[in-house]
Every structure is written in C-alpha cells, then in structure tokens.
Write an enzyme that holds these catalytic residues in place. Sequence first.
Site, short mmCIF file in Angstrom:
data_model
loop_
_atom_site.label_atom_id
_atom_site.label_comp_id
_atom_site.label_asym_id
_atom_site.label_seq_id
_atom_site.Cartn_x
_atom_site.Cartn_y
_atom_site.Cartn_z
N ASP A 124 0.83 -1.22 0.00
CA ASP A 124 0.00 0.00 0.00
C ASP A 124 0.86 1.27 0.00
O ASP A 124 0.36 2.36 -0.25
CB ASP A 124 -0.97 -0.01 1.20
CG ASP A 124 -0.28 -0.04 2.56
OD1 ASP A 124 0.96 -0.17 2.61
OD2 ASP A 124 -1.00 0.07 3.58
N TYR A 150 12.14 2.87 -1.20
CA TYR A 150 11.48 1.56 -1.21
C TYR A 150 10.16 1.63 -1.98
O TYR A 150 9.93 0.84 -2.91
CB TYR A 150 11.22 1.08 0.23
CG TYR A 150 10.21 -0.05 0.31
CD1 TYR A 150 10.52 -1.31 -0.16
CD2 TYR A 150 8.92 0.17 0.83
CE1 TYR A 150 9.58 -2.35 -0.10
CE2 TYR A 150 7.99 -0.86 0.89
CZ TYR A 150 8.32 -2.12 0.42
OH TYR A 150 7.39 -3.13 0.47
N LYS A 154 8.95 -0.19 -5.52
CA LYS A 154 7.79 -1.10 -5.61
C LYS A 154 6.78 -0.55 -6.63
O LYS A 154 6.16 -1.31 -7.39
CB LYS A 154 7.12 -1.28 -4.25
CG LYS A 154 7.94 -2.03 -3.22
CD LYS A 154 8.25 -3.48 -3.59
CE LYS A 154 7.03 -4.37 -3.49
NZ LYS A 154 7.41 -5.81 -3.70
P1 NAD Z 1 11.57 -9.79 3.74
O1 NAD Z 1 12.55 -8.68 3.67
O2 NAD Z 1 11.28 -10.45 5.04
O3 NAD Z 1 11.97 -10.94 2.72
C1 NAD Z 1 12.45 -10.66 1.43
C2 NAD Z 1 13.08 -11.95 0.88
O4 NAD Z 1 13.53 -11.67 -0.46
C3 NAD Z 1 14.30 -12.42 1.68
O5 NAD Z 1 14.23 -13.80 1.91
C4 NAD Z 1 15.48 -12.09 0.75
O6 NAD Z 1 16.58 -12.95 0.90
C5 NAD Z 1 14.84 -12.22 -0.62
N1 NAD Z 1 15.53 -11.44 -1.66
C6 NAD Z 1 15.92 -10.14 -1.57
N2 NAD Z 1 16.57 -9.78 -2.69
C7 NAD Z 1 16.57 -10.87 -3.52
C8 NAD Z 1 17.07 -11.12 -4.83
N3 NAD Z 1 17.72 -10.16 -5.52
N4 NAD Z 1 16.87 -12.34 -5.37
C9 NAD Z 1 16.22 -13.32 -4.67
N5 NAD Z 1 15.75 -13.14 -3.42
C10 NAD Z 1 15.91 -11.92 -2.86
O7 NAD Z 1 10.23 -9.19 3.12
P2 NAD Z 1 8.70 -9.47 3.50
O8 NAD Z 1 8.30 -8.56 4.58
O9 NAD Z 1 8.48 -10.91 3.60
O10 NAD Z 1 8.00 -8.92 2.17
C11 NAD Z 1 7.76 -9.79 1.06
C12 NAD Z 1 7.11 -9.01 -0.05
O11 NAD Z 1 5.90 -8.43 0.41
C13 NAD Z 1 7.96 -7.83 -0.57
O12 NAD Z 1 7.78 -7.77 -1.95
C14 NAD Z 1 7.34 -6.61 0.11
O13 NAD Z 1 7.52 -5.47 -0.68
C15 NAD Z 1 5.89 -7.02 0.17
N6 NAD Z 1 5.09 -6.44 1.27
C16 NAD Z 1 5.52 -6.56 2.57
C17 NAD Z 1 4.71 -6.08 3.60
C18 NAD Z 1 5.12 -6.20 5.05
O14 NAD Z 1 4.43 -5.66 5.91
N7 NAD Z 1 6.17 -6.92 5.39
C19 NAD Z 1 3.51 -5.44 3.29
C20 NAD Z 1 3.13 -5.30 1.94
C21 NAD Z 1 3.92 -5.83 0.96
O1 DAU Z 2 2.63 -0.75 4.38
C1 DAU Z 2 3.28 -1.92 3.95
C2 DAU Z 2 4.75 -1.82 4.27
O2 DAU Z 2 4.88 -2.01 5.66
C3 DAU Z 2 5.61 -2.83 3.51
O3 DAU Z 2 5.54 -2.56 2.15
C4 DAU Z 2 7.07 -2.77 3.98
O4 DAU Z 2 7.83 -3.78 3.36
C5 DAU Z 2 7.09 -2.97 5.47
O5 DAU Z 2 8.42 -2.82 5.95
C6 DAU Z 2 6.18 -1.95 6.17
O6 DAU Z 2 6.71 -0.61 6.05
P1 DAU Z 2 6.63 0.44 7.27
O7 DAU Z 2 7.65 1.46 7.07
O8 DAU Z 2 5.24 0.88 7.50
O9 DAU Z 2 7.02 -0.57 8.48
P2 DAU Z 2 8.02 -0.45 9.70
O10 DAU Z 2 7.81 -1.67 10.52
O11 DAU Z 2 9.39 -0.10 9.31
O12 DAU Z 2 7.41 0.81 10.49
C7 DAU Z 2 6.07 0.82 10.96
C8 DAU Z 2 5.80 2.15 11.63
O13 DAU Z 2 6.59 2.23 12.82
C9 DAU Z 2 6.22 3.35 10.78
O14 DAU Z 2 5.34 4.42 11.03
C10 DAU Z 2 7.61 3.70 11.30
C11 DAU Z 2 7.50 3.35 12.76
N1 DAU Z 2 8.77 2.93 13.41
C12 DAU Z 2 9.48 1.94 12.80
C13 DAU Z 2 10.67 1.51 13.35
C14 DAU Z 2 11.50 0.43 12.67
C15 DAU Z 2 9.18 3.48 14.60
O15 DAU Z 2 8.50 4.38 15.16
N2 DAU Z 2 10.35 3.05 15.14
C16 DAU Z 2 11.13 2.11 14.57
O16 DAU Z 2 12.21 1.78 15.10
#
Ligand code: NAD
Ligand code: DAU
Length: 337
Positions: A124, A150, A154
């Site tokens: 999002d 980032y 995306k």
């Molecule tokens: P993560 O960082 O935990 O995992 C990413 C994985 O991708 C890792 O295992 C890493 O080794 C692998 N990777 C990175 N670069 C690579 C490359 N060049 N080739 C092959 N593998 C590679 O991420 P996540 O939180 O599991 O997120 C997964 C997907 O979901 C991402 O595309 C992210 O943008 C999306 N997403 C995450 C969230 C969230 O809240 N975590 C929310 C919305 C969307």
């Molecule tokens: O919205 C989806 C996204 O959520 C994904 O696409 C990303 O991969 C995922 O990392 C996440 O991004 P955010 O930046 O929202 O997540 P993060 O956990 O880094 O931070 C969540 C909120 O907390 C944000 O407002 C920043 C705040 N924060 C984060 C960290 C790491 C803090 O206040 N302190 C911190 O140390």
Amino acid sequence: MKLLVTGGAGFIGSNFILYWLNNYPQDKIINLDKLTYAGNLENLKKVEKNSNYTFVKGNICDAEFIEGVIREIDVIVHFAAESHVDRSIREPSDFVMTNVVGTQVLLDAALKNGVKRFHHISTDEVFGSLNLNDSSKFNERTNYNPRSPYSASKASADHLVRVYYYTYNLPITITNCSNNFGSYQFPEKFIPLAITNILENKKVPVYGDGLYIRDWLYVEDHVRAIDLVLEKGKIGETYLIGGMLNNISNIDIVKKILKFMDKDEDYIEFVKDRPGHDRRYSVDWSKIKSELGWQPKYDFEIWLEKTIDWYKENEDWWKKIKTGEYSKYYQEQYGQT
Ligand code: NAD
Ligand code: DAU
C-alpha cells in the site's frame, strides 16, 4: 501445480510456503531466494524434508540463472524484494536493482516460458501518505504517489508488471497489501523490534511524535488472500488487502505490547523521525471482499498477543539475527546497540 516462489525465505514468503504445502500437499514449490540478511532458511525447517519442496539459492536479477529454474513452472508468486524503508533511505541502490530490475528479469522469463500466472506482491506504500485527521482510504483507483526509495521501487515494479499484461498479454495479478505482522518477521520491523527489545530489556525507539498510523494485518490473512487471488482473481487485475482495525497509532501499539508483556511505559524512547515519514495508511479492501469473498479474520489484539508469545518461545531464532550484521545496522540507525 508447480509454483516458483521468489523470496520464500523471508517473512511473508516463508509463511506462504508453510501455508501452501499444508493446504495443497500435492503441489510442488521451488523457493528461489538470494538469502540476503532478511532471508532465513530456519523459517522453513518444517518443510525442508518435504519432497514437494525445493530450495534454490539465487538472485532474481540474474537472467541466465532464472532461465534455468523457470522451466515447467505454472505459477510465479513474486515476494522477493528489499523490503525495509529505513534501509532504502540509507542505501537506495539495492532496492532499485532487486525490486525493479529483478522484477523485470522475472517478467521476461515468465513470458518466454509461457508461465500461466505471474502474481506480484506489492504494498500500500505505493499510494503515499494519507492525512491524519480524515477517514480517506487507499483503493484500486488511488493514484500512485510513493515517497521513499522503497515505495518508489515497488511502484516501478507494479507499473512494469501491468505493462507486461497490456503489451505482451502476460497473465498477471497484483496485490497491494498493508503492514503485516506475525511469526518469522525480521526484527528490524516495528512490531518485532519492539517485542524483542523489551525481551532484551532495551528501550523501544518510536519515531517522531509516534502518532503515525499503519493498517495492520496478520500475515496469515495476507497469505489466504493471495491464495484466493491465485484461484479466482481476474487476470490483469489489482486487489488491495488490509486489516480490520483502523487508526491505531504506533505509540498505542507499543503501549499495548508493553501491557501484554507486563512492563511500564519507561521502555518508550522517542527518537529522530524517519525522513519523509508517511503519516497514515488505510486500505479499502471492499473489492477483494465483493469479488472474491475475502476479508480479514484475525483480530489485531489477539494475534498481537500470540505474536508476542511466538517471539518469547523462539528466542533462538531472533537472537541469532540480532547479532552480526543486524547489530551494525542497529548502531547506524539508532546510534546504540
Ligand atoms: P523480507 O525482507 O522479510 O523478505 C524478502 C526476501 O527476499 C528475503 O528472503 C530475501 O533474501 C529475498 N531477496 C531479496 N533480494 C533478492 C534477490 N535479488 N533475489 C532473490 N531473493 C531476494 O520481506 P517481506 O516482509 O516478507 O516482504 C515480502 C514481499 O511483500 C515484498 O515484496 C514486500 O515489498 C511485500 N510487502 C511486505 C509487507 C510487510 O508488511 N512486510 C507489506 C506489503 C507488501
Ligand atoms: O505498508 C506496507 C509496508 O509495511 C511494507 O511494504 C514494507 O515492506 C514494510 O516494511 C512496512 O513498512 P513500514 O515502514 O510501514 O514498516 P516499519 O515496521 O518499518 O514501520 C512501521 C511504523 O513504525 C512506521 O510508522 C515507522 C514506525 N517505526 C518503525 C521503526 C522500525 C518506529 O516508530 N520506530 C522504529 O524503530
């Protein structure tokens, strides 16, 4: 069916693989992952001996290597990405390389090899930031307005995925999901960072005024939504996925975690804000509900508490991570260890 899951050793990818092999034991999964700092094969211990599961270490940017693994694949579920906003602000180049170039390399290979579905996992964050004091939400028609390296990477990937549909008829679907939480989430992200810091008796860094809002979703709800999109989603379409709970601020989340863990609010430490910090995210998931019948089912508070329990019970998993490369990153990001 044979699936290629990219980034399957990360947080959501590993939860997806565990879910999939549990629900579709007859399917074959190849997990292709570069094993960056965020990739961890320990997440997949439960399936490593499953004959329908294969791990292949490699980089999605390497076209020749991808060509070698993609043959006879029916479906690609593309999770692989650099995913942490703070790291993207420190060093954007890996984000452009993996998230943009890597996605394009995979799209090309999918097209050449007649893959039946390319499902792209997006976020999002591509839509930018909402105001704090209104009730607006992102939906499938919201304009893209990314505000971090980032989210810009995306957003570029999303555009490329759609281009391969419009220009080359590649059968794609996209999901843009809100903030996930749950087991196996790398402790650089807010919720596991808070939980593990408290378990280590360390303060929890809260950026800025702490009044930022995310739309929290338990990871298994996300994985279920992907399953439904793969089964019933319309080719070329995008679906937004979000949680049940609206408008909980970061500071209130930390307070909840502290309460669940029986600790006082002295653990809270307000620190310098994230540059370009998006104020609020909120997702309107009515399209996936009305078209595919999905809605989140995991209550935030109940599953937050279960997630805390998971981190308590799996100290070995996160303690290994929190040494080495992670401690260097933590020092640079927060100025302390
Ligand atoms: P993560 O960082 O935990 O995992 C990413 C994985 O991708 C890792 O295992 C890493 O080794 C692998 N990777 C990175 N670069 C690579 C490359 N060049 N080739 C092959 N593998 C590679 O991420 P996540 O939180 O599991 O997120 C997964 C997907 O979901 C991402 O595309 C992210 O943008 C999306 N997403 C995450 C969230 C969230 O809240 N975590 C929310 C919305 C969307
Ligand atoms: O919205 C989806 C996204 O959520 C994904 O696409 C990303 O991969 C995922 O990392 C996440 O991004 P955010 O930046 O929202 O997540 P993060 O956990 O880094 O931070 C969540 C909120 O907390 C944000 O407002 C920043 C705040 N924060 C984060 C960290 C790491 C803090 O206040 N302190 C911190 O140390």
